[in-house]
Design a protein around this motif. Sequence first.
Motif, PDB file in Angstrom:
ATOM      1  N   GLY A  82     -30.336  31.773 128.313  1.00 30.88           N
ATOM      2  CA  GLY A  82     -31.108  32.816 127.634  1.00 30.88           C
ATOM      3  C   GLY A  82     -30.347  34.109 127.400  1.00 30.88           C
ATOM      4  N   THR A  83     -29.080  34.161 127.803  1.00 35.60           N
ATOM      5  CA  THR A  83     -28.289  35.387 127.594  1.00 35.60           C
ATOM      6  C   THR A  83     -27.911  35.538 126.115  1.00 35.60           C
ATOM      7  N   LEU A  84     -28.107  36.737 125.573  1.00 36.01           N
ATOM      8  CA  LEU A  84     -27.785  36.989 124.173  1.00 36.01           C
ATOM      9  C   LEU A  84     -26.374  37.555 124.057  1.00 36.01           C
ATOM     10  N   TYR A  85     -25.558  36.969 123.167  1.00 33.51           N
ATOM     11  CA  TYR A  85     -24.217  37.487 122.886  1.00 33.51           C
ATOM     12  C   TYR A  85     -24.228  37.999 121.453  1.00 33.51           C
ATOM     13  N   ASP A  86     -24.089  39.299 121.326  1.00 37.99           N
ATOM     14  CA  ASP A  86     -24.353  39.933 120.029  1.00 37.99           C
ATOM     15  C   ASP A  86     -23.257  40.957 119.765  1.00 37.99           C
ATOM     16  N   PHE A  87     -22.273  40.577 118.931  1.00 37.51           N
ATOM     17  CA  PHE A  87     -21.089  41.428 118.751  1.00 37.51           C
ATOM     18  C   PHE A  87     -21.265  42.472 117.651  1.00 37.51           C
ATOM     19  N   PHE A  88     -22.263  42.299 116.804  1.00 38.95           N
ATOM     20  CA  PHE A  88     -22.387  43.200 115.645  1.00 38.95           C
ATOM     21  C   PHE A  88     -23.756  43.874 115.560  1.00 38.95           C
ATOM     22  N   ASN A  89     -24.402  44.046 116.703  1.00 38.10           N
ATOM     23  CA  ASN A  89     -25.734  44.681 116.709  1.00 38.10           C
ATOM     24  C   ASN A  89     -26.757  43.962 115.856  1.00 38.10           C
ATOM     25  N   GLY A  90     -26.656  42.646 115.813  1.00 33.77           N
ATOM     26  CA  GLY A  90     -27.589  41.865 115.011  1.00 33.77           C
ATOM     27  C   GLY A  90     -29.025  41.987 115.503  1.00 33.77           C
ATOM     28  N   TYR A  91     -29.188  42.084 116.828  1.00 30.51           N
ATOM     29  CA  TYR A  91     -30.554  42.162 117.372  1.00 30.51           C
ATOM     30  C   TYR A  91     -31.212  43.489 116.986  1.00 30.51           C
ATOM     31  N   GLU A  92     -30.438  44.568 117.053  1.00 29.34           N
ATOM     32  CA  GLU A  92     -30.936  45.877 116.597  1.00 29.34           C
ATOM     33  C   GLU A  92     -31.385  45.783 115.141  1.00 29.34           C
ATOM     34  N   ASP A  93     -30.491  45.190 114.314  1.00 23.99           N
ATOM     35  CA  ASP A  93     -30.790  45.067 112.877  1.00 23.99           C
ATOM     36  C   ASP A  93     -32.045  44.240 112.650  1.00 23.99           C
ATOM     37  N   LEU A  94     -32.181  43.175 113.434  1.00 26.14           N
ATOM     38  CA  LEU A  94     -33.347  42.300 113.283  1.00 26.14           C
ATOM     39  C   LEU A  94     -34.624  43.068 113.627  1.00 26.14           C
ATOM     40  N   LYS A  95     -34.571  43.832 114.717  1.00 26.77           N
ATOM     41  CA  LYS A  95     -35.756  44.615 115.105  1.00 26.77           C
ATOM     42  C   LYS A  95     -36.083  45.674 114.061  1.00 26.77           C
ATOM     43  N   ASN A  96     -35.025  46.257 113.457  1.00 25.11           N
ATOM     44  CA  ASN A  96     -35.247  47.307 112.444  1.00 25.11           C
ATOM     45  C   ASN A  96     -35.373  46.725 111.042  1.00 25.11           C
ATOM     46  N   LYS A  97     -35.346  45.395 110.959  1.00 24.57           N
ATOM     47  CA  LYS A  97     -35.458  44.685 109.676  1.00 24.57           C
ATOM     48  C   LYS A  97     -34.390  45.149 108.683  1.00 24.57           C
ATOM     49  N   LYS A  98     -33.170  45.283 109.180  1.00 20.57           N
ATOM     50  CA  LYS A  98     -32.033  45.679 108.345  1.00 20.57           C
ATOM     51  C   LYS A  98     -31.158  44.468 108.072  1.00 20.57           C
ATOM     52  N   ILE A  99     -30.705  44.349 106.831  1.00 27.26           N
ATOM     53  CA  ILE A  99     -29.768  43.267 106.511  1.00 27.26           C
ATOM     54  C   ILE A  99     -28.412  43.899 106.209  1.00 27.26           C
ATOM     55  N   ARG A 100     -27.425  43.542 107.036  1.00 26.05           N
ATOM     56  CA  ARG A 100     -26.079  44.076 106.838  1.00 26.05           C
ATOM     57  C   ARG A 100     -25.069  42.958 107.051  1.00 26.05           C
ATOM     58  N   PHE A 101     -23.920  43.111 106.406  1.00 26.87           N
ATOM     59  CA  PHE A 101     -22.844  42.143 106.629  1.00 26.87           C
ATOM     60  C   PHE A 101     -22.193  42.415 107.979  1.00 26.87           C
ATOM     61  N   ALA A 102     -21.718  41.363 108.628  1.00 28.69           N
ATOM     62  CA  ALA A 102     -21.000  41.523 109.891  1.00 28.69           C
ATOM     63  C   ALA A 102     -19.581  41.983 109.568  1.00 28.69           C
ATOM     64  N   GLY A 103     -19.156  43.062 110.165  1.00 32.02           N
ATOM     65  CA  GLY A 103     -17.797  43.536 109.892  1.00 32.02           C
ATOM     66  C   GLY A 103     -17.686  44.163 108.515  1.00 32.02           C
ATOM     67  N   LYS A 104     -16.535  44.001 107.865  1.00 31.20           N
ATOM     68  CA  LYS A 104     -16.302  44.647 106.568  1.00 31.20           C
ATOM     69  C   LYS A 104     -16.977  43.866 105.436  1.00 31.20           C
ATOM     70  N   THR A 105     -17.847  44.553 104.709  1.00 31.53           N
ATOM     71  CA  THR A 105     -18.646  43.885 103.675  1.00 31.53           C
ATOM     72  C   THR A 105     -17.787  43.148 102.645  1.00 31.53           C
ATOM     73  N   SER A 106     -16.804  43.834 102.074  1.00 33.63           N
ATOM     74  CA  SER A 106     -15.997  43.199 101.018  1.00 33.63           C
ATOM     75  C   SER A 106     -15.273  41.958 101.527  1.00 33.63           C
TER      76      SER A 106
END
Length: 323
Positions: A136-160
Motif C-alpha cells: 500500500g505504499t505510494l511511490y510518487d516522483f512527480f507529485n501525481g497524487y497532489e495533482d489528482l487531488k487538485n484535479k490538475k493534468i500536467r506532464f511528468a517532467g519537461k512537457t516538450s
Amino acid sequence: TMRLQAPQFQALFTPGLRSVAELFEKKNYELRIAGGAVRDLLSGVTPQDIDFATTATPAEMKEMFTAAGVRLINNKGEKHGTITARLHEQNFEITTLRIDVVTDGRHAEVEFTTDWHKDAERRDLTVNSMFLGLDGTLYDFFNGYEDLKNKKIRFAGKTSERIQEDYLRILRYFRFYGRIAEKPGDHESNTLQAVKENAKGLAGISGERIWVELKKILLGNHVNHLVQLMYELDIAQYIGLPLHGNLEEFARVTKNIQNLSPKPMTVLTSLFKLKDDVTNLDLRLKISKEEKNLGLFLVKHRQELTKASGPEPLRPYQDFLMD
C-alpha cells in the motif's frame, strides 16, 4: 509516505496475485502496481485492468515462472519487457522497469533498469506516473497524487520532451483533462504552448491510434472546450478534422447531449458541413464502415429533418422512417 488501505485495493489480493507476490518476494525482485491502476485506486475507483512493474528482467521472470510451473501467455510484449503470466484463471501483465533510449515520436527502443524514478520519468502525465507497493505504499516522483487531488493534468517532467517521445500524448493530455479536470480552461500556459509547438508531430501518428483517443475525448467531459482548443492550437488539421469546422453547431450539440451517451461519431459529425468532411476523416483515421455511414447519414439528412416545426414537429421523421 502515504499508505493506501482502501477496500478497492484490498480487493485486488486474489489467490492469483498472492501467488505472484510470493514468487517475486522469494527472489527479492520488487513488484509494484503501475500507472493508470494506481490513479484509479487513489480516486476510489476499482481499476479495470492492472499493470505491474518490476525490477526483474524478462529473462529472470521467465526463469522464475517456468521453475514454478506457471503458464506464460504469448510473448509478443517481451521485447518491450512485458511478460504475461496466468495463475488461478487470471492474467498478470508484468513489465520490467525501462528507459527509452531512442524515440522517434512514435515508438521507442528501450533498455531495462532497476531505477523506479527513471521509469516514472518516461510515463506521460504526473497522475499516470505513480507506483503502489503491494503493502500500500505510494511511490510518487512527480507529485501525481497532489495533482489528482487538485484535479490538475500536467506532464511528468519537461512537457516538450514528453510530447516528442510520442506525439499521441497531446491527445492523451486532452483525454485525461476531460476525465479528471473539474472545469474547462484550467491549463498551464506553458503546457498549451508546448502542445501548439508540437502539434504537427501528430501528422506522423497512425489514424487508428488517434481515433482511439479522439473517441474517448468525445465522450468525456469538457468536450466542447477541448475541441475548440484543438482548433486554437492548430491540432485539428493533423487529425482529420475539417479546417473550418462548424464550432457553433458543435457547441450546441455538445450542450444537448449531456447524459444521453451518444456515439462518438454522432458528436463529431456536428463539426461537419459537407460529406467530404466525413470522407476526409475516414481517409485519415480509418473509421469503421458503420461510423462512416452514420456520419454521411447525419450530414445528408439533418438539414431537411431539423426544419420541422408547426403542430407536428415529428412528422418529417415519421415519414422518413416509413420511407
